[in-house]
Design a protein around this motif. Structure first.
Motif, PDB file in Angstrom:
ATOM      1  N   THR A  13       0.869  -1.185   0.000  1.00  0.00           N
ATOM      2  CA  THR A  13       0.000   0.000   0.000  1.00  0.00           C
ATOM      3  C   THR A  13       0.895   1.221   0.000  1.00  0.00           C
ATOM      4  O   THR A  13       1.634   1.456   0.962  1.00  0.00           O
ATOM      5  CB  THR A  13      -0.919   0.014   1.238  1.00  0.00           C
ATOM      6  OG1 THR A  13      -1.764  -1.147   1.225  1.00  0.00           O
ATOM      7  CG2 THR A  13      -1.790   1.269   1.239  1.00  0.00           C
ATOM      8  N   ALA A  14       0.856   1.972  -1.091  1.00  0.00           N
ATOM      9  CA  ALA A  14       1.709   3.159  -1.219  1.00  0.00           C
ATOM     10  C   ALA A  14       1.220   4.251  -0.270  1.00  0.00           C
ATOM     11  O   ALA A  14       0.027   4.345   0.038  1.00  0.00           O
ATOM     12  CB  ALA A  14       1.702   3.663  -2.652  1.00  0.00           C
ATOM     13  N   MET A  15       2.160   5.068   0.165  1.00  0.00           N
ATOM     14  CA  MET A  15       1.786   6.136   1.100  1.00  0.00           C
ATOM     15  C   MET A  15       2.578   7.397   0.815  1.00  0.00           C
ATOM     16  O   MET A  15       3.777   7.353   0.533  1.00  0.00           O
ATOM     17  CB  MET A  15       2.036   5.682   2.541  1.00  0.00           C
ATOM     18  CG  MET A  15       1.652   6.721   3.590  1.00  0.00           C
ATOM     19  SD  MET A  15       1.867   6.091   5.277  1.00  0.00           S
ATOM     20  CE  MET A  15       1.479   7.561   6.226  1.00  0.00           C
ATOM     21  N   VAL A  16       1.888   8.538   0.882  1.00  0.00           N
ATOM     22  CA  VAL A  16       2.515   9.859   0.836  1.00  0.00           C
ATOM     23  C   VAL A  16       2.228  10.534   2.176  1.00  0.00           C
ATOM     24  O   VAL A  16       1.085  10.552   2.637  1.00  0.00           O
ATOM     25  CB  VAL A  16       1.971  10.713  -0.324  1.00  0.00           C
ATOM     26  CG1 VAL A  16       2.491  12.147  -0.233  1.00  0.00           C
ATOM     27  CG2 VAL A  16       2.359  10.103  -1.666  1.00  0.00           C
ATOM     28  N   ALA A  17       3.264  11.038   2.811  1.00  0.00           N
ATOM     29  CA  ALA A  17       3.120  11.672   4.124  1.00  0.00           C
ATOM     30  C   ALA A  17       3.675  13.082   4.089  1.00  0.00           C
ATOM     31  O   ALA A  17       4.514  13.418   3.248  1.00  0.00           O
ATOM     32  CB  ALA A  17       3.844  10.856   5.188  1.00  0.00           C
ATOM     33  N   ASN A  18       3.212  13.897   5.004  1.00  0.00           N
ATOM     34  CA  ASN A  18       3.722  15.253   5.150  1.00  0.00           C
ATOM     35  C   ASN A  18       4.721  15.324   6.290  1.00  0.00           C
ATOM     36  O   ASN A  18       4.531  14.695   7.334  1.00  0.00           O
ATOM     37  CB  ASN A  18       2.579  16.241   5.410  1.00  0.00           C
ATOM     38  CG  ASN A  18       1.840  16.583   4.137  1.00  0.00           C
ATOM     39  OD1 ASN A  18       2.422  17.091   3.191  1.00  0.00           O
ATOM     40  ND2 ASN A  18       0.557  16.283   4.099  1.00  0.00           N
ATOM     41  N   GLU A  19       5.776  16.060   6.062  1.00  0.00           N
ATOM     42  CA  GLU A  19       6.796  16.460   7.021  1.00  0.00           C
ATOM     43  C   GLU A  19       7.855  15.385   7.275  1.00  0.00           C
ATOM     44  O   GLU A  19       7.550  14.217   7.519  1.00  0.00           O
ATOM     45  CB  GLU A  19       6.185  16.907   8.349  1.00  0.00           C
ATOM     46  CG  GLU A  19       5.141  17.999   8.201  1.00  0.00           C
ATOM     47  CD  GLU A  19       5.573  19.191   7.343  1.00  0.00           C
ATOM     48  OE1 GLU A  19       6.770  19.328   7.060  1.00  0.00           O
ATOM     49  OE2 GLU A  19       4.700  19.989   6.963  1.00  0.00           O
TER      50      GLU A  19
END
Length: 343
Positions: free
Chosen positions: A277-283
């Protein structure tokens, strides 16, 4: 020792007389602030051994500006790092002696935030905050502005038309960029989940808008689930992500527009192999860096905190020293993008 810089060398580098340099060294009254700073900077450039003392004396001549900053969750790595940058930027300011009053929000509730800003305003000349967009906050900012305490919005907009300026990233573009990256990282079409901190975070609202718009326009084969509210908390994000992964085996992508990402990292480690499961996160934090190293995060979108802190301190000083010179507006900073194998 024969080549050791002298006061005469400092005077030549600064373009002033040796008498002026002597007055700066002695801390004599009547030296202009600009001149003292110029001499101190020249001494530092050529390596004069007394440049630290000169800098201290030059700084002592500057007017004091009391700056208040209200941040959010003190326990989160991101906000602790932000606080550290603000402290350094305040100490490095060359146009004023900045007295920094830094607090963390006791609560994210709008009226609590408004009350905390009210209390801080009695001790400062200018304010900045990371806060929700709510009428209670707007009313407080409007009243403080009328009383001569301008307020800046950091990271997420609030009190538009009343606050002095917004300083942060363009959150609509951040959302679109995250969607673009996630559509490629997912590898195959399926379901996409999106988390925001809450409906009152203007920055999260804009990220959600940009995120959904990009998928609608450019990757309509994906199915976007209803947006989840995680209150920027680790535990709520963990529980919601576990539930999502169990109910949606075809969940191929996950984007967190705000905080609480540590909970998603923990859930993915329990329920999925890296890359499933691909994930994009902030910071960029120690936690997000580790998750990327472990293969669970495809992109981290970071706020340039050093640049933001320097700009915020400078603008707040100017807002106090020359209030008629600065217009209300927005300052958009380019995000820092972190990809696997690059860091």
């Amino acid at each position: 020792m024969a080549n050791r810089p002298t006061l005469r060398d400092v005077a030549q580098e600064a373009g002033v007389s040796i008498a002026t340099v002597n007055r700066v060294v002695a801390g004599a009254p009547g030296v202009r602030e600009e001149t003292a700073l110029k001499v101190a900077e020249a001494a530092a450039r050529i390596g004069y051994h007394g440049h630290t003392l000169m800098s201290q004396q030059a700084t002592a001549l500057l007017p004091e500006v009391r700056i208040g900053v209200l941040l959010q969750k003190e326990k989160q790595s991101f906000y602790r790092g932000f606080a550290d940058h603000l402290v350094r930027s305040a100490a490095d300011c060359t146009t004023a002696r900045v007295k920094l009053v830094l607090e963390f929000a006791a609560s994210a509730a709008p009226r609590d935030a408004a009350a905390q800003l009210d209390r801080m305003a009695s001790r400062v000349d200018v304010l900045a905050a990371v806060a929700v967009n709510h009428p209670a906050v707007s009313e407080t900012v409007n009243r403080l502005s009328a009383n001569g305490v301008p307020t800046f919005a950091l990271l997420s907009e609030f009190a538009q038309g009343t606050r002095r300026s917004y300083i942060g990233t363009n959150n609509l573009k951040i959302g679109r960029g995250a969607a673009h990256a996630l559509s490629f990282a997912a590898g195959e079409q399926g379901k996409i989940a999106l988390f925001v901190g809450g409906n009152r975070w203007h920055g999260h609202e804009l990220r959600e808008t940009g995120f959904r718009a990009h998928f609608r326009e450019n990757a309509p084969g994906f199915t976007l689930l209803d947006t989840f509210i995680n209150l920027d908390t680790r535990q709520l994000t963990y529980e919601a992500t576990i539930d999502l992964l169990e109910r949606h085996p075809d969940l191929v992508g996950l984007y967190l527009a705000g905080g609480g990402v540590e909970g998603a990292f923990a859930a993915l480690r329990e329920e999925r192999v890296p890359g499933q499961t691909a994930m994009v996160a902030n910071e960029w934090t120690p936690e997000s860096q580790q998750a990327m190293d472990d293969g669970y995060v495809s992109l981290i979108v970071g706020t340039p905190l050093e640049q933001l802190s320097n700009i915020a301190i400078a603008m707040m000083v100017e807002a106090h020293q020359a209030p008629d010179r600065m217009q209300n507006g927005q300052v958009f900073l380019d995000p820092t993008l972190y990809l696997p194998e690059f860091f």
